[in-house]
Structures are given as C-alpha cells and as structure tokens.
Design a protein around this motif. Structure first.
Motif, PDB file in Angstrom:
ATOM      1  N   PRO A 130       0.347  -5.054  -1.080  1.00  0.00           N
ATOM      2  CA  PRO A 130       1.415  -4.977  -0.135  1.00  0.00           C
ATOM      3  C   PRO A 130       1.256  -3.920   0.967  1.00  0.00           C
ATOM      4  O   PRO A 130       0.509  -3.030   0.723  1.00  0.00           O
ATOM      5  CB  PRO A 130       2.522  -4.287  -1.009  1.00  0.00           C
ATOM      6  N   VAL A 131       1.455  -4.288   2.199  1.00  0.00           N
ATOM      7  CA  VAL A 131       1.575  -3.516   3.280  1.00  0.00           C
ATOM      8  C   VAL A 131       2.867  -3.003   3.862  1.00  0.00           C
ATOM      9  O   VAL A 131       3.637  -3.701   3.988  1.00  0.00           O
ATOM     10  CB  VAL A 131       0.784  -4.336   4.423  1.00  0.00           C
ATOM     11  N   CYS A 132       3.034  -1.674   4.089  1.00  0.00           N
ATOM     12  CA  CYS A 132       4.095  -0.944   4.417  1.00  0.00           C
ATOM     13  C   CYS A 132       4.397  -1.148   5.900  1.00  0.00           C
ATOM     14  O   CYS A 132       3.268  -1.066   6.780  1.00  0.00           O
ATOM     15  CB  CYS A 132       4.011   0.353   4.080  1.00  0.00           C
ATOM     16  N   ALA A 133       5.231  -1.222   6.485  1.00  0.00           N
ATOM     17  CA  ALA A 133       5.737  -1.409   8.099  1.00  0.00           C
ATOM     18  C   ALA A 133       5.239  -0.320   8.858  1.00  0.00           C
ATOM     19  O   ALA A 133       5.120  -0.245   9.944  1.00  0.00           O
ATOM     20  CB  ALA A 133       7.046  -2.258   8.077  1.00  0.00           C
ATOM     21  N   ASP A 134       5.696   1.045   8.230  1.00  0.00           N
ATOM     22  CA  ASP A 134       5.635   2.049   8.819  1.00  0.00           C
ATOM     23  C   ASP A 134       5.264   3.197   7.970  1.00  0.00           C
ATOM     24  O   ASP A 134       5.188   3.017   6.687  1.00  0.00           O
ATOM     25  CB  ASP A 134       6.732   2.512   9.895  1.00  0.00           C
ATOM     26  N   VAL A 135       5.206   4.532   8.574  1.00  0.00           N
ATOM     27  CA  VAL A 135       5.002   5.656   7.669  1.00  0.00           C
ATOM     28  C   VAL A 135       6.213   5.913   6.833  1.00  0.00           C
ATOM     29  O   VAL A 135       6.054   6.106   5.653  1.00  0.00           O
ATOM     30  CB  VAL A 135       4.582   7.038   8.569  1.00  0.00           C
ATOM     31  N   ALA A 136       7.276   5.752   7.565  1.00  0.00           N
ATOM     32  CA  ALA A 136       8.611   5.992   6.611  1.00  0.00           C
ATOM     33  C   ALA A 136       8.761   5.227   5.281  1.00  0.00           C
ATOM     34  O   ALA A 136       9.288   5.630   4.417  1.00  0.00           O
ATOM     35  CB  ALA A 136       9.757   5.908   7.523  1.00  0.00           C
ATOM     36  N   SER A 137       8.097   3.943   5.532  1.00  0.00           N
ATOM     37  CA  SER A 137       7.996   2.956   4.256  1.00  0.00           C
ATOM     38  C   SER A 137       7.194   3.363   3.312  1.00  0.00           C
ATOM     39  O   SER A 137       7.207   2.817   2.058  1.00  0.00           O
ATOM     40  CB  SER A 137       7.918   1.412   4.849  1.00  0.00           C
ATOM     41  N   ILE A 138       6.272   4.223   3.344  1.00  0.00           N
ATOM     42  CA  ILE A 138       5.424   4.419   2.368  1.00  0.00           C
ATOM     43  C   ILE A 138       6.253   5.009   1.009  1.00  0.00           C
ATOM     44  O   ILE A 138       7.115   5.782   1.186  1.00  0.00           O
ATOM     45  CB  ILE A 138       4.269   5.568   2.591  1.00  0.00           C
ATOM     46  N   PRO A 139       5.791   4.463  -0.240  1.00  0.00           N
ATOM     47  CA  PRO A 139       6.846   4.963  -1.129  1.00  0.00           C
ATOM     48  C   PRO A 139       6.402   6.292  -1.843  1.00  0.00           C
ATOM     49  O   PRO A 139       7.421   6.821  -2.411  1.00  0.00           O
ATOM     50  CB  PRO A 139       6.720   3.599  -2.344  1.00  0.00           C
ATOM     51  N   GLY A 140       5.549   6.864  -1.426  1.00  0.00           N
ATOM     52  CA  GLY A 140       5.339   8.244  -2.002  1.00  0.00           C
ATOM     53  C   GLY A 140       4.962   9.206  -0.687  1.00  0.00           C
ATOM     54  O   GLY A 140       4.769   8.646   0.485  1.00  0.00           O
ATOM     55  N   VAL A 141       4.138  10.359  -1.146  1.00  0.00           N
ATOM     56  CA  VAL A 141       3.800  10.834   0.046  1.00  0.00           C
ATOM     57  C   VAL A 141       2.522  11.133  -0.257  1.00  0.00           C
ATOM     58  O   VAL A 141       1.774  11.675  -1.081  1.00  0.00           O
ATOM     59  CB  VAL A 141       4.188  12.578   0.035  1.00  0.00           C
ATOM     60  N   PRO A 142       1.516  10.739   0.982  1.00  0.00           N
ATOM     61  CA  PRO A 142       0.214  10.452   0.867  1.00  0.00           C
ATOM     62  C   PRO A 142      -0.551  12.173   1.121  1.00  0.00           C
ATOM     63  O   PRO A 142      -0.225  12.576   2.007  1.00  0.00           O
ATOM     64  CB  PRO A 142      -0.553   9.542   1.819  1.00  0.00           C
ATOM     65  N   ASP A 143      -1.345  12.488   0.150  1.00  0.00           N
ATOM     66  CA  ASP A 143      -2.002  13.591   0.569  1.00  0.00           C
ATOM     67  C   ASP A 143      -2.780  13.496   1.746  1.00  0.00           C
ATOM     68  O   ASP A 143      -3.111  14.617   2.795  1.00  0.00           O
ATOM     69  CB  ASP A 143      -2.824  14.169  -0.733  1.00  0.00           C
ATOM     70  N   LEU A 144      -3.483  12.367   1.795  1.00  0.00           N
ATOM     71  CA  LEU A 144      -4.435  12.024   2.683  1.00  0.00           C
ATOM     72  C   LEU A 144      -3.990  10.975   3.639  1.00  0.00           C
ATOM     73  O   LEU A 144      -3.868   9.796   3.109  1.00  0.00           O
ATOM     74  CB  LEU A 144      -5.836  12.027   2.476  1.00  0.00           C
ATOM     75  N   ALA A 145      -4.043  10.772   5.094  1.00  0.00           N
ATOM     76  CA  ALA A 145      -3.993   9.456   5.731  1.00  0.00           C
ATOM     77  C   ALA A 145      -5.051   9.236   6.627  1.00  0.00           C
ATOM     78  O   ALA A 145      -5.856  10.120   7.081  1.00  0.00           O
ATOM     79  CB  ALA A 145      -2.821   9.718   6.538  1.00  0.00           C
TER      80      ALA A 145
END
Length: 888
Positions: A58-73
C-alpha cells in the motif's frame, strides 16, 4: 561537528520512501525494491500523492497518512517539494532523511534563497539530519539496510566507504563484490549540505563494527571540523582516502614565492599527514587499501622479505619497494644458512628470495617457514608465477597454514589468470590479502607502513621549550594596521623586516629612503658595503625588473646605482611608481645556505607554513614542504626533513652544518605569526641565510588582508589557548595554571612517576607501574577543539591536572582529575575542577560526567563540594554528574 541523530540515519527502526510510483524507472520504486530486497527487518512505508499500491504494497497519500513515525525518510521527489516534506517529517517525529533528489542548488520559486537552504531551514527546528542531496544513498549491510538506488547490494564487513561521487560508489560496490570485501557502511555524501565528512568520521570512529575507513574526497567545506574529526578517527582506526583535483591551479595567481609554491593539493597533503590519515593517489590504490584493511595483520615494522619462484617478478617487487621509499629486509647470516639448507645451490642468496622456477611444494613451504621466523623480516610478500611443475592449488594448500598462523603480515601475489585462480581464492577466503601484480602488493605494503608512520608521528613528544616565545605582538599589529589604513596590500621592505624583528626573527638592518642622496647618507652611516632595493607598490619581485643592486662599496656607487635603478625600472616596468629605496647592510656569509620560510593562505585550510630551498630560483627548484600551524619543535624538524635541501644543512666537505636550533626557532616564530596575526595573508623570508652561526633574514615580503577574522577562527587547527593561563595562590606560594602543551611530556611522565601506587590506581582504576609513552603523547597532544587539560605547575614541576573530553555534539564532557600527594587537601583540586567547570560552561557544554572508585573518599568529597551529583554504580564505581547548561 555533530553525530546527533545519525543513529536514525544508519540504524533506523522504520523507514518511509517518499516519491514511489508504479513506473519501472521510478527512482522511489527502485529504492523501495532495494530496501525490501536488502532484508531490512523494520516497517517500510511507501508515500506518493497518488495513493494506491506498488508491488503489492500500500502507498500512503502523504506524510500525515503514514501509520507510524519513520526514523528515516528517503526523499525521491522533485526539488521544490523537498523543504515542505522535510518540515512535515520533522513535525511527525522523523529525525533523519536521505535526499536522493538533485537540483537543490536552484532558487526557490519565490526567489528567497536556494531550495537547499530552505531544506536546511526546515530541518533545523527538529534536529533532522540530512544525507545528500544529490546522492545515491546509504547501505548498512549488517542490518540489511540498502537505502539507495545502487545497482547491487553490499556484503557485511568491517570497512566503511564514504564518497562524494555516485559513480565511484557503484564502481567500488561492484569491485568489492567480486573481491569478497564487505562493508560496515557504504555512504554516498552527494552535495553534503548537512552530513559531511567531519560528521561521518566522528560517527564511524565510534562504531564498533567499523575497523577501517575509506574515503573518496572531492572537496572539504569546513576545514577545522574536518581536521578535528579526522585526527580523532585516525587515532582509533586506519583512515585512507583518495582525492580528486591534484592540479595547483590556485598557485598561478599567487604574487609571492610562498603562494606560488603552496598549491592547494600540497596543502591537502599536509592536512592529511597532520591528521594521521593516509592518502593514496589513484582509485586503484584505494582498492588496494580496501584489500589490505579488510584483512589486517599484526604490524612489526617496515622491513619486507620477498619470496618468489621467478627472478623477474622479485626484481619488479624490489624496484617498486625502493622507488616507494620502502625497506627491503637484509637477511641475517642465520637466515641465509637456513635457506641454504633447503634451497638449491643456485638460489639468489639474497632478498628477494628466488627459489627457482622448478620449485616443488616443499621448497615453497620451507622457505616461507624460515622467512616467517626471521627476526630481521617484519613481513613477507609471497609471490608465485604459474609453472608446469606443481599446480598452484597444491602450493596454496601447503603454505596457507603457515601464512594464516604467522605473527607478521603476509601478502600474496598469485601472478596469472585461470591457472592460479583457485590458489588466489583459497588465500582470500582464509583472510589473506592478495594482489594481481607485485607493484600492487608493494603499494599496499607501503600504505600500511605510511599509516603506522603517521600514527607514530602523532605519538611523538617534542622536547620542552621555554614558556612561550618572546614577541612584541602589539608592534607587529600596528605595522599591519598602518598598511591597511593606507589601503596597501603589501608592507614595505622596512615594515616587513620590522614585523619579523617584532617576532624575534633575526633580520638584516633595513632603512627606507626617498631618493639617491638620502640613500647615500644612510649607506655612509650604516657602513659599506650595502645593498640597494627599489620600493614600489606595483613591484613585488624586484630583481625581475633590475630593482636590486648588491655590494655597493661607496657613496658614489650608491648614488649611481639609485639613478640607474630608476631608469631600468622605468624601462622594464613603466606602470610602476617608484616611491623610494631601501638600504641594507651587505652580509658576507659565504658558507650560508639560502632557504625560504613563509606563510601562504589556502582558501579551505587557511594559513600554511612553508620551508624549503630559497634564492632566486626558488620556483624552479620547487623544493619545499608544508604544514599547518601551530607547529612545535618536532613538527618543525619534520618539516625540514621532508625537503631535499635538508641534506645540505648538515656538515659536509669542510663546511660546518647549519645551526639547527636557530633554524627551528625561526620556523616556530613564523608559525606563531600565522597563528596570532590573521591579517597576514602571505609572508616570504627569501633568502633566509643559515649557517653554523645562526640564521638571518635578508629579504621579506608580507601581504596583508583587511577581512581577517577574529581570534583563531582562520586556522584549521586550534592553537594553544594562551588566554586561559592564570596563577593560583596556594599554601603561601603561587602556582601556574594553564592548558597542557605537547612539550609537557617529560613533566607529565615525572608527575605520574612520582605518584604513589594507590593514587595511580585511583586515577586509572587499575594498578600500573608507569604510564606508557604512547599514552603520555595522547595526553599531551590534545585537540583543543574537543578536549581540554589544565595543569598546575610549581615552577617547572607539575603538581596537578584536570582533563575533559567533549562528545562531538558538546552535550557531555567526561572529566578526570589528579593532584600530587603533597598538594592534596590544599585547595588545588577544588581550583582545578572549578577552572574546568568554568571552561566547559563557557563553551556551552551540556553537562560534565565522571567516575571514581567508591573507596576514593577524597574525590567524592571534592565532587560533593563542587555540586556534582554522586550516584553509586553496580560495578563498584561511583558516577559523578553536573549539569552545566543553565544555572548550577
């Protein structure tokens, strides 16, 4: 320098890839496939403004839609989107990003600076660290991280590779995979807008999985940060680099001899040497370094024994070693006798040891065993050219156990292709370094030798010198200020000599005059013979335009020379305005050598000190060496030794040698000028006459600049901070408190040697009879940028010390303190600890921490009296802590 949040960059628990689409050539999709194929175990999220699915993910539409907090982007989106995405990620809690995108040097759409600066501004409030932009990415094979669009993966290992070139990154990755070389980290810096060489050197120096660091360097942005990190890293593990751009383009525009000689590549060489790193000239040599560093062996010294079944190959290896300045081991009689017993009568009976082309397996094994046991050989280069006598695989099987168990380095060169491939693979699989040619093997040996030489130089303790060099700094600054007020770029000859005299450099008397008559009068008073030189702001190299007359023996000769000189200058340099002359007493020192000592300013590394052969042909001879100030006596001696003219300074053919102490003293005084007078952009002393009676500056040129920075910010290496010196009244006497110097090695050794065994155990947490010389050197030769040590002196005798080492982010400083037994309980410990506390607070350090044994009642009482929090540890030690940022 900062390693803050680099763990999120190189050891993330979760990752988001921004800019993923279903297109086959989409950069984000390639990075996502590499991430998933590399075996990264944590959550991975894909982000694209068109939400959907990519490769079943699945692809999230934006940063706010990411279900968790990524350490690294990992950002693979158009340049203009990067600042907004960085801000959104920072708000979400992400603390590291790899910006693959290029084009961030372009201006923002609204014209408010560059996109890159907007990205950095967006990252700053969140302390979000950025690798790139315009980079391939990073690989950490040990955790399955392939956060890149590289065409392949890396295997786990203990070498880190850092590069500013993406193309070189992919080449190294491909080569390493064929050689079986693995990496702890594989990092593409790109434009290094945030994370740069200094940050990575600090991070990798502290990484337990990294045994050696390889770098490809194109440019250095922050010299002091780079040098401080490089010095710290190179003390812990080998750092080898190759640098592009060897041309000395900047030298062509220099107006002084020093500037012309001090090309930027030579300055970089000096910086590498001073930091303890090793520089190689080619990418091929860097690959050789990777081969050597990946398979380290115990180091004993530089004497190499060469074992070969072909005389030609042995000669090639010996020639390469000699040309590189290496040392061929001289075989002892006992070794020769042992070899005589196992080799045919026609063997070479010398090093290289040629065991003849018909050698059976036993001959290889016996000869190798003898050389490995020979105390006069510090390492062995094992070479084999294929023959029809014995398959290479059988030779490898017989010799491999000996090479593996050797107590000294063994390098191998299996010459040929398919017929030796199995033997080469067997040696490589066993952890032995193999090279395609004798020259490559020798180059690798010399790289290791150079590394150990550099390490030894870092541990050299210079002899003690008087406390400071007597100078008149104010007089020198007034001379420079006068020139700037008059908007002059160059000092007059008289001013230049006066500046040198203010710093204690012996100079020939020099007087400025306006015309021929005044020149004649001054010459009469000065005494004949004299030299006459033209004065013109438009002329720097006076002899080139006939502006020098020597050996003038009378008033009439001086008048005539002045008139003729003005005519010659007018003909040869008609644009020059002659404002007068200088008159100097002629010096007759027929056995003196003509030398040059000077200062040039590099655009990256700042002032450099130059020494070499002087005279009118100085730029033709190009015999010079450079170093970065500040210098001490040991560094000044090494500077001289690195020139060809050094051999001419010793006594020879009835000519007495040069007064070494006087020469070194002058070099140190010029170094002090470079440190203390940032307005000096270039300085030439040429010629500096040197003979058995001392040195004398006959001519000098000084170029000034009006944009000098304050303090010592112009230097790549922070000099001794004399402003921190003070005195302390204790027990009816007065002690000197000051920062430690490299020259304090003998004092420090005596201080520890006089300490009771119990005091040393409390200081070092274990019983020891003495402190090794290498440790003394490390304690004395500190980097004032990131550590400090204050010592207390009762006359010449050291009676106390306190030292602290700061982490790269200046969040924490670890301290230790030791006071000589007779001075304990007299307030010295309290004063030393307070001085260190004040120093750390002034530099903005967050807190100071330390440890002591729980039985160290004196330290515990001192800590409590100074407001440190005392807390016992489970291992019998006590933690000491005091916050410095803010009150208390």
């Amino acid at each position: 320098m900062s390693v803050r949040n680099l763990d999120a960059l190189f050891s993330p628990r979760s990752i988001a890839v921004v800019g993923v689409s279903t297109r086959a050539d989409n950069l984000g999709a390639i990075v996502l496939r590499n991430l998933r194929g590399g075996g990264f175990a944590g959550p991975v999220w894909a982000v694209n403004r068109r939400a959907g699915e990519v490769d079943g993910m699945p692809v999230c539409a934006d940063v706010a839609s990411i279900p968790g907090v990524p350490d690294l982007a990992i950002l693979c989106t158009p340049p203009a989107t990067i600042p907004r995405l960085v801000d959104e990620l920072g708000r979400k809690g992400t603390r590291a990003a790899i910006v693959i995108s290029a084009g961030l040097k372009d201006p923002m759409p609204d014209g408010t600076g560059t996109i890159e600066q907007a990205m950095l501004d967006a990252a700053r409030p969140w302390l979000l660290r950025i690798l790139g932009p315009n980079c391939i990415g990073a690989l950490v094979p040990g955790i399955g991280l392939n956060a890149s669009f590289a065409p392949g993966n890396a295997t786990p290992g203990q070498l880190a590779f850092v590069t500013q070139s993406g193309a070189l990154a992919t080449a190294m990755l491909d080569w390493a995979s064929t050689q079986g070389i693995g990496f702890s980290h594989f990092i593409s810096l790109g434009d290094s807008a945030d994370v740069d060489f200094g940050d990575l050197l600090d991070y990798l120096a502290g990484d337990a999985q990294t045994r050696g660091i390889l770098m490809y360097v194109e440019s250095v942005k922050h010299a002091r940060k780079f040098m401080s990190a490089a010095r710290a890293a190179a003390r812990n593990k080998p750092v080898v680099l190759v640098k592009a751009g060897r041309a000395e383009a900047g030298a062509r525009a220099a107006a002084s001899h020093t500037g012309a000689l001090a090309g930027s590549d030579a300055v970089f060489d000096a910086a590498v040497r001073r930091s303890g790193m090793v520089r190689v000239d080619t990418l091929e040599a860097l690959f050789d370094a990777a081969e050597t560093l990946a398979r380290p062996r115990p180091w004993r010294g530089e004497r190499l024994a060469i074992l070969t079944n072909g005389g030609g190959a042995g000669v090639l290896a010996a020639d390469a070693l000699a040309l590189a300045g290496g040392t061929l081991a001289e075989l002892a009689p006992a070794t020769l006798a042992s070899l005589d017993a196992v080799l045919p009568p026609n063997w070479s009976r010398a090093n290289p040891v040629d065991i003849i082309g018909d050698a059976p397996v036993e001959r290889y094994r016996d000869a190798l065993r003898i050389l490995l046991a020979a105390p006069e050989a510090d390492g062995v280069l094992f070479m084999h050219a294929p023959t029809a006598i014995v398959p290479a695989a059988e030779i490898a099987a017989a010799c491999l156990p000996l090479a593996q168990g050797a107590a000294k380095p063994v390098l191998a060169s299996w010459l040929g292709g398919r017929s030796v491939q199995g033997a080469r693979q067997a040696f490589t699989a066993a952890g032995l370094s193999c090279y395609a040619t004798p020259e490559h093997a020798v180059a690798a040996w010399q790289q290791v030798a150079q590394y150990h030489r550099n390490q030894q130089a870092l541990l050299e303790l210079p002899e003690a010198r008087p406390e400071g060099l007597a100078v008149d700094r104010r007089a020198a600054e007034e001379i420079l200020a006068d020139a700037l007020r008059e908007q002059r770029d160059w000092l007059t000859d008289e001013e230049a000599m006066a500046l040198l005299a203010a710093y204690g450099v012996p100079v020939v008397p020099t007087r400025r005059v306006r015309d021929a008559e005044e020149a004649a009068d001054v010459a009469r008073d000065m005494g004949f013979p004299v030299a006459l030189k033209v004065v013109s702001r438009q002329i720097q190299h006076k002899s080139d335009v006939g502006g020098v007359a020597l050996g003038l023996a009378s008033v009439e000769e001086v008048r005539k020379a002045a008139v003729e000189m003005r005519l010659r200058v007018a003909a040869r340099s008609p644009q020059a305005h002659v404002s007068g002359y200088t008159v100097q007493r002629m010096v007759r020192r027929p056995r003196a050598r003509e030398l040059i000592v000077g200062i040039a300013t590099d655009p990256v590394f700042g002032p450099t000190v130059l020494f070499g052969a002087g005279g009118t042909a100085v730029e033709i001879r190009k015999d010079r060496a450079l170093d970065l100030p500040p210098l001490n006596a040991a560094l000044a001696r090494d500077l001289v030794a690195r020139t060809r003219v050094a051999a001419e300074l010793a006594a020879h053919r009835g000519t007495a040698g040069v007064h070494q102490a006087a020469l070194l003293d002058t070099i140190l005084r010029v170094s002090q000028i470079a440190c203390e007078l940032p307005m000096v952009a270039e300085l030439d002393i040429n010629p500096l006459l040197a003979d058995a009676d001392g040195v004398l500056a006959l001519d000098a040129r000084v170029r000034v600049r009006g944009t000098a920075v304050a303090g010592d910010a112009h230097l790549a290496l922070r000099p001794y901070p004399a402003a921190l010196e003070e005195s302390f009244a204790s027990g009816g006497g007065s002690l000197a408190l000051r920062p430690i110097r490299p020259e304090d090695g003998a004092r420090l050794a005596a201080f520890y040697a006089s300490a009771p065994a119990q005091d040393l155990r409390l200081r070092f947490f274990h019983t020891r009879r003495e402190v090794p010389r290498s440790e003394l050197a490390r304690f004395c030769q500190i980097d004032y940028d990131r550590e400090m040590a204050f010592i207390a002196l009762d006359g010449e005798r050291m009676v106390g010390e306190v030292r602290a080492i700061c982490d790269p982010d200046n969040l924490q400083a670890e301290f230790a303190i030791h006071v000589a037994a007779p001075w304990q309980h007299r307030g010295l410990g309290r004063r030393l600890l307070q001085k260190m506390t004040d120093y750390l607070r002034a530099r903005g350090t967050g807190e100071m921490v330390g440890e002591c044994l729980e039985e160290n009642a004196g330290m515990l009482a001192l800590a409590r009296s100074q407001g440190l929090v005392v807390a016992p540890n489970a291992d019998g030690t006590v933690a000491l802590r005091r916050k410095l940022a803010g009150p208390g």
